[in-house]
Design an enzyme around this catalytic site. Structure first.
Site, PDB file in Angstrom:
ATOM      1  N   CYS A 114       0.822  -1.220   0.000  1.00 21.27           N
ATOM      2  CA  CYS A 114       0.000   0.000   0.000  1.00 21.27           C
ATOM      3  C   CYS A 114       0.854   1.267   0.000  1.00 21.27           C
ATOM      4  O   CYS A 114       0.407   2.324  -0.442  1.00 21.27           O
ATOM      5  CB  CYS A 114      -0.928   0.017   1.207  1.00 21.27           C
ATOM      6  SG  CYS A 114      -1.979  -1.441   1.269  1.00 21.27           S
ATOM      7  N   HIS A 260      -3.820   6.874   1.552  1.00 19.92           N
ATOM      8  CA  HIS A 260      -4.117   5.593   0.894  1.00 19.92           C
ATOM      9  C   HIS A 260      -5.538   5.199   1.281  1.00 19.92           C
ATOM     10  O   HIS A 260      -5.920   5.286   2.451  1.00 19.92           O
ATOM     11  CB  HIS A 260      -3.111   4.537   1.348  1.00 19.92           C
ATOM     12  CG  HIS A 260      -3.571   3.146   1.099  1.00 19.92           C
ATOM     13  ND1 HIS A 260      -3.979   2.728  -0.149  1.00 19.92           N
ATOM     14  CD2 HIS A 260      -3.727   2.075   1.941  1.00 19.92           C
ATOM     15  CE1 HIS A 260      -4.367   1.460  -0.063  1.00 19.92           C
ATOM     16  NE2 HIS A 260      -4.216   1.042   1.183  1.00 19.92           N
ATOM     17  N   ASN A 290     -10.315  -0.699  -2.007  1.00 17.57           N
ATOM     18  CA  ASN A 290      -8.896  -0.512  -1.696  1.00 17.57           C
ATOM     19  C   ASN A 290      -8.071  -1.047  -2.870  1.00 17.57           C
ATOM     20  O   ASN A 290      -8.036  -2.264  -3.091  1.00 17.57           O
ATOM     21  CB  ASN A 290      -8.599  -1.270  -0.395  1.00 17.57           C
ATOM     22  CG  ASN A 290      -7.141  -1.210   0.014  1.00 17.57           C
ATOM     23  OD1 ASN A 290      -6.254  -0.924  -0.785  1.00 17.57           O
ATOM     24  ND2 ASN A 290      -6.888  -1.514   1.274  1.00 17.57           N
TER      25      ASN A 290
END
Ligand code: UT7
Length: 333
Positions: A114, A260, A290
């Site tokens: 991420c 993020h 995500n």
């Protein structure tokens, strides 16, 4: 001349196939209410079979190069972040180079989950400050929908992850202009490597690929969601504060934060910890889920094209994820 790395182009590519929470209810023991309450996600995009992350990266890259007013041959280096490369090896960077028809420039693959986009941006910043390269293409792309576990064991992750790609062009500019990447701060704590990971296939095993790994459902990503959550809400604001301190700035100086997009509840907690208002934080997880390394460049492209960033604005990026890794970047737009 002292140089700074300036983002001159952005792009994004989201597959056209929309998967709603209602669609997932048919595959997973879950509910729209649970997903929205726990993560804020309403829908995400999934590729059609045959599309790899390099395809998403290439489309995003074309847009970024175009916005920068450049042609492919102007790019002198590629940095590519993904946790879901098209192949075990080679990496995604070389595929992006070939699909864009670029000359034999170098391509560096980044494996920081991420945080991968900010790690990549940091590498681009160092190459540009050192004078090694002048125009770097940074891409981040993920195809995660094809490796989800729809059983109860994997439903926490299955409802969160989506597919997508984002890209930026980073160019050397005269530092006197005052624009560009002010700093990047990178962190990790590998003691937590197994809290969010995909254990198999692993070359540690002989042979690497074993039927039992598949029958035992061991080839899927696994996560201790609560542990990831608790750490994410601490580390992301911490990383932004470290960047602000380094530059002699304060949270009130920030125009926009792009965290993020891990979980909307995490983004809201980042917002509160940094005492930001709703319009100072970018949240698009509702539409895309995500998308791991790709989430920040996708969101950045959206805000750029919506005209939400003006010259001189202070932009903060922050990420947290598997590793654990976390990071921040402070950018004078
Ligand atoms: O990209 C960076 C890395 N990832 C993240 O940052 C994700 C961080 N973690 C999270 O976002 C959250 O922990 C989740 C959204 C994954 C889970 O939310 P939570 O509030 O932490 O729930 P939980 O894991 O504590 O699970 C609560 C319950 C459990 O049932 P019991 O044990 O209370 O009976 C789970 O089995 O929810 C159950 N559950 C589900 N129920 C319906 C887990 N996944 C699902 C699901 N649908 N998809």
């Amino acid at each position: 001349m002292s140089v700074r790395a300036v983002i001159t182009g952005t792009g994004r590519c989201l597959p056209s196939r929309v998967i709603t929470n209602a669609d997932l209810e048919k595959l997973v023991n879950t509910s729209d209410a649970w997903i929205q309450e726990r993560s804020g996600i309403i829908e995400r995009r999934w590729v059609e079979p045959g599309t790899g992350p390099s395809d998403l990266a290439v489309e995003a890259a074309r847009q970024a190069v175009d916005m920068a007013g450049l042609a492919g041959e102007d790019i002198d280096f590629i940095i590519a972040a993904t946790i879901s490369p098209d192949y075990y090896f080679p990496g995604i960077g070389v595929l992006v180079q070939a699909k864009l028809g670029l000359s034999n420039i170098g391509a560096l693959d980044v494996r920081n989950q991420c945080s991968g986009f900010i790690y990549s941006l940091s590498a681009a910043d160092q190459y540009i400050r050192a004078g090694t390269y002048k125009r770097i293409l940074v891409v981040a792309a993920e195809v995660q929908s094809t490796s989800l576990d729809f059983s109860d064991q994997g439903r926490d992750i299955a409802v969160l992850f989506g597919d997508g790609g984002g890209a930026v062009v980073v160019e050397a500019r005269d530092a006197a202009e005052g624009r560009g990447i002010l700093s990047t701060h990178l962190f990790c704590d590998g003691r937590f490597a197994t809290e969010l990971w995909m254990e198999h296939p692993s070359p540690k095993n002989f042979p690497t690929f074993q039927v039992e790994m598949i029958t035992g459902r061991k080839t899927f990503p696994r996560m201790d969601g609560r542990k990831v959550f608790i750490n994410a809400v601490e580390r992301m604001p911490e990383a932004v504060l470290a960047a602000l301190k380094h530059n002699g700035l304060e949270a009130k100086d920030i125009s926009l934060v792009i965290p993020h997009q891990a979980n909307d509840r995490i983004s809201q907690m980042v917002m509160k910890k940094l005492q930001l208002s709703e319009d100072q934080i970018v949240r698009n997880i509702q539409r895309y889920g995500n998308t791991t390394a790709a989430s920040i460049p996708i969101a950045l492209d959206e805000v750029v094209r919506e005209g939400r960033l003006k010259t001189g604005d202070l932009l903060a990026l922050t990420a947290f994820g598997s590793g654990f890794t976390w990071a921040s970047a402070l950018i004078r737009w």
